[in-house]
Write a protein that holds these residues in place. Structure first.
Motif, PDB file in Angstrom:
ATOM      1  N   PHE A  12       0.844  -1.193   0.000  1.00  0.00           N
ATOM      2  CA  PHE A  12       0.000   0.000   0.000  1.00  0.00           C
ATOM      3  C   PHE A  12       0.876   1.238   0.000  1.00  0.00           C
ATOM      4  O   PHE A  12       1.886   1.287   0.707  1.00  0.00           O
ATOM      5  N   PHE A  13       0.470   2.256  -0.792  1.00  0.00           N
ATOM      6  CA  PHE A  13       1.184   3.524  -0.859  1.00  0.00           C
ATOM      7  C   PHE A  13       0.178   4.657  -0.713  1.00  0.00           C
ATOM      8  O   PHE A  13      -0.868   4.649  -1.367  1.00  0.00           O
ATOM      9  N   CYS A  14       0.484   5.635   0.118  1.00  0.00           N
ATOM     10  CA  CYS A  14      -0.387   6.790   0.316  1.00  0.00           C
ATOM     11  C   CYS A  14      -0.347   7.657  -0.940  1.00  0.00           C
ATOM     12  O   CYS A  14       0.727   8.039  -1.405  1.00  0.00           O
ATOM     13  N   THR A  15      -1.522   7.962  -1.506  1.00  0.00           N
ATOM     14  CA  THR A  15      -1.583   8.753  -2.738  1.00  0.00           C
ATOM     15  C   THR A  15      -2.206  10.130  -2.546  1.00  0.00           C
ATOM     16  O   THR A  15      -2.232  10.925  -3.480  1.00  0.00           O
ATOM     17  N   LYS A  16      -2.735  10.397  -1.348  1.00  0.00           N
ATOM     18  CA  LYS A  16      -3.344  11.692  -1.061  1.00  0.00           C
ATOM     19  C   LYS A  16      -3.269  11.923   0.440  1.00  0.00           C
ATOM     20  O   LYS A  16      -3.423  10.988   1.214  1.00  0.00           O
ATOM     21  N   ALA A  17      -3.029  13.150   0.854  1.00  0.00           N
ATOM     22  CA  ALA A  17      -2.936  13.461   2.282  1.00  0.00           C
ATOM     23  C   ALA A  17      -4.236  13.073   2.990  1.00  0.00           C
ATOM     24  O   ALA A  17      -5.328  13.238   2.427  1.00  0.00           O
ATOM     25  N   PRO A  18      -4.146  12.541   4.214  1.00  0.00           N
ATOM     26  CA  PRO A  18      -5.352  12.184   4.964  1.00  0.00           C
ATOM     27  C   PRO A  18      -6.284  13.381   5.125  1.00  0.00           C
ATOM     28  O   PRO A  18      -5.834  14.509   5.298  1.00  0.00           O
ATOM     29  N   GLU A  19      -7.596  13.105   5.059  1.00  0.00           N
ATOM     30  CA  GLU A  19      -8.605  14.146   5.223  1.00  0.00           C
ATOM     31  C   GLU A  19      -9.567  13.723   6.321  1.00  0.00           C
ATOM     32  O   GLU A  19     -10.004  12.570   6.361  1.00  0.00           O
ATOM     33  N   GLN A  20      -9.901  14.655   7.197  1.00  0.00           N
ATOM     34  CA  GLN A  20     -10.841  14.345   8.264  1.00  0.00           C
ATOM     35  C   GLN A  20     -12.241  14.199   7.682  1.00  0.00           C
ATOM     36  O   GLN A  20     -12.661  14.991   6.838  1.00  0.00           O
ATOM     37  N   ARG A  21     -12.959  13.174   8.101  1.00  0.00           N
ATOM     38  CA  ARG A  21     -14.342  12.955   7.666  1.00  0.00           C
ATOM     39  C   ARG A  21     -15.250  13.889   8.447  1.00  0.00           C
ATOM     40  O   ARG A  21     -15.079  14.071   9.643  1.00  0.00           O
ATOM     41  N   THR A  22     -16.205  14.485   7.753  1.00  0.00           N
ATOM     42  CA  THR A  22     -17.137  15.401   8.408  1.00  0.00           C
ATOM     43  C   THR A  22     -18.575  15.029   8.062  1.00  0.00           C
ATOM     44  O   THR A  22     -18.833  14.413   7.025  1.00  0.00           O
ATOM     45  N   ALA A  23     -19.490  15.426   8.933  1.00  0.00           N
ATOM     46  CA  ALA A  23     -20.918  15.215   8.682  1.00  0.00           C
ATOM     47  C   ALA A  23     -21.364  16.152   7.573  1.00  0.00           C
ATOM     48  O   ALA A  23     -21.026  17.345   7.590  1.00  0.00           O
ATOM     49  N   HIS A  24     -22.106  15.645   6.608  1.00  0.00           N
ATOM     50  CA  HIS A  24     -22.525  16.453   5.461  1.00  0.00           C
ATOM     51  C   HIS A  24     -23.415  17.623   5.867  1.00  0.00           C
ATOM     52  O   HIS A  24     -23.278  18.717   5.329  1.00  0.00           O
TER      53      HIS A  24
END
Length: 127
Positions: A12-24
């Motif tokens: 596995f390779f990280c392809t995008k910086a982690p993003e916090q999940r938010t309520a829509h």
């Protein structure tokens, strides 16, 4: 139903910086029901002998990974879902952590802007 995924032989390779999940509807951070930790989504490339796929994996707690780095994905599960005529598969992991330095020569940091505000452009050899 959670379906456990065997990741033996998969890199596995990280392809995008982690993003916090938010309520829509509120924009508030989504929290893990069991731990109370914020949920994060990490886009990775899963690569094995048959080829690669880019998938987004949700994990509880902020993962310390950077784009281009190999990562260790532990406890990966697939969660099929269906809602309002749409369906898909969500991926969730118990943890995602760095497994080494970013791959050299593939990911390069952004160049700083020149004092005039423009980019410095490509470096050309002297004639």
């Amino acid at each position: 139903m959670k379906l456990r995924i065997d990741t033996e032989g998969v890199g596995f390779f990280c392809t995008k910086a982690p993003e916090q999940r938010t309520a829509h509807n509120t924009g508030a951070p989504r929290l893990d029901r069991e731990t109370g930790l914020p949920l994060w989504q990490v886009q990775v490339m899963a690569l094995d002998s048959s080829g690669g796929e880019v998938v987004a994996i949700t994990v509880a707690g902020q993962p310390n990974v950077v784009v281009g780095s190999p990562v260790k994905v532990e406890g990966l599960t697939a969660l099929p879902w269906s809602q309002e005529g749409r369906s898909g598969v969500a991926f969730r992991a118990e943890s995602i952590r760095s497994a080494g330095d970013p791959v050299a020569g593939i990911i390069t940091p952004n160049r700083p802007a020149s004092p005039s505000g423009g980019s410095s452009g490509p470096v050309r050899p002297a004639a």
